[in-house]
Design an enzyme around this catalytic site. Structure first.
Site, PDB file in Angstrom:
ATOM      1  N   THR A  72       3.522  -8.893   9.152  1.00 21.34           N
ATOM      2  CA  THR A  72       4.887  -8.391   9.666  1.00 21.34           C
ATOM      3  C   THR A  72       4.703  -6.942  10.314  1.00 21.34           C
ATOM      4  OG1 THR A  72       6.029  -9.572   8.029  1.00 21.34           O
ATOM      5  CG2 THR A  72       6.996  -7.905   9.277  1.00 21.34           C
ATOM      6  N   LYS A  99       5.867  13.173  -4.018  1.00 23.95           N
ATOM      7  CA  LYS A  99       6.186  14.541  -4.472  1.00 23.95           C
ATOM      8  C   LYS A  99       7.889  14.507  -4.676  1.00 23.95           C
ATOM      9  CE  LYS A  99       4.842  16.960  -0.992  1.00 23.95           C
ATOM     10  NZ  LYS A  99       4.316  18.200  -0.017  1.00 23.95           N
ATOM     11  N   ARG A 121      10.776  -2.274   6.030  1.00 23.12           N
ATOM     12  CA  ARG A 121      10.523  -3.348   4.987  1.00 23.12           C
ATOM     13  C   ARG A 121      10.291  -2.519   3.619  1.00 23.12           C
ATOM     14  NH1 ARG A 121       7.338  -8.614   5.525  1.00 23.12           N
ATOM     15  NH2 ARG A 121       6.764  -9.125   3.351  1.00 23.12           N
ATOM     16  N   HIS A 151      14.878 -11.641   5.024  1.00 28.95           N
ATOM     17  CA  HIS A 151      13.993 -11.299   6.075  1.00 28.95           C
ATOM     18  C   HIS A 151      14.515 -12.003   7.288  1.00 28.95           C
ATOM     19  CE1 HIS A 151       9.841 -10.675   8.010  1.00 28.95           C
ATOM     20  NE2 HIS A 151       9.155 -10.699   6.920  1.00 28.95           N
TER      21      HIS A 151
END
Length: 167
Positions: A72, A99, A121, A151
């Site tokens: 993908t 972080k 995604r 999807h």
């Protein structure tokens, strides 16, 4: 069945008027048909003697992949480049997410770099919908998979394949 000569094909997107591709549930049959018709005009672009196109020239497509994917991620990047776009590839490893930078903050930072579209995604259902609510309206969002939820691009590809094979 013979393939059309794509070198003579006009940009087939005049019938598509959606801002984002977040899921298939909200698309009408006419929307899906228009997407499939448009896709047929791009089959083989950049392969063999079918030249690359420039519909996305001057555009920047960011691929935000918070979940591992090879096919993908690579196919979205390749498709964008074959249509003339510049691409920006992001994965969380080695980014400020380690972080504590949030998903939205990361997307807003990338948006500030002048992107026109974000392919996302993510393992969390609804993540592309969150971006659509938080990024500027001109930034298009494409759902490339949001966990176990949906999807839509894979679904469209499956429908496109069946349509090519069976009509």
């Amino acid at each position: 069945k013979t393939r059309p000569d794509l070198r003579k094909t006009e940009a087939p997107s005049e019938n598509i008027h959606m801002q984002h591709l977040l899921g298939l549930e909200d698309l009408s049959a006419a929307d899906i048909t228009a997407l499939l018709d448009a896709a047929a005009g791009y089959v083989g672009v950049g392969v063999g003697d079918v030249p690359k196109r420039d519909e996305l020239k001057g555009k920047v497509v960011a691929n935000l992949f918070y979940e591992n994917s090879t096919r993908t991620r690579v196919s979205f990047g390749l498709a964008a480049r074959r249509l003339g776009a510049d691409t920006l590839d992001f994965s969380p490893g080695g980014s400020s997410t380690s972080k504590g930078e949030t998903f939205i903050d990361t997307a807003k930072n990338i948006e500030a770099m002048g992107v026109d579209a974000v392919v996302v995604r993510h393992s969390s259902p609804g993540a592309p919908h969150v971006l659509a609510r938080h990024l500027l309206p001109h930034v298009r969002i494409v759902n490339a998979g949001d966990g176990a939820h949906e999807h839509p691009t894979q679904g469209l590809l499956d429908i496109f394949t069946v349509r090519q094979r069976l009509g």
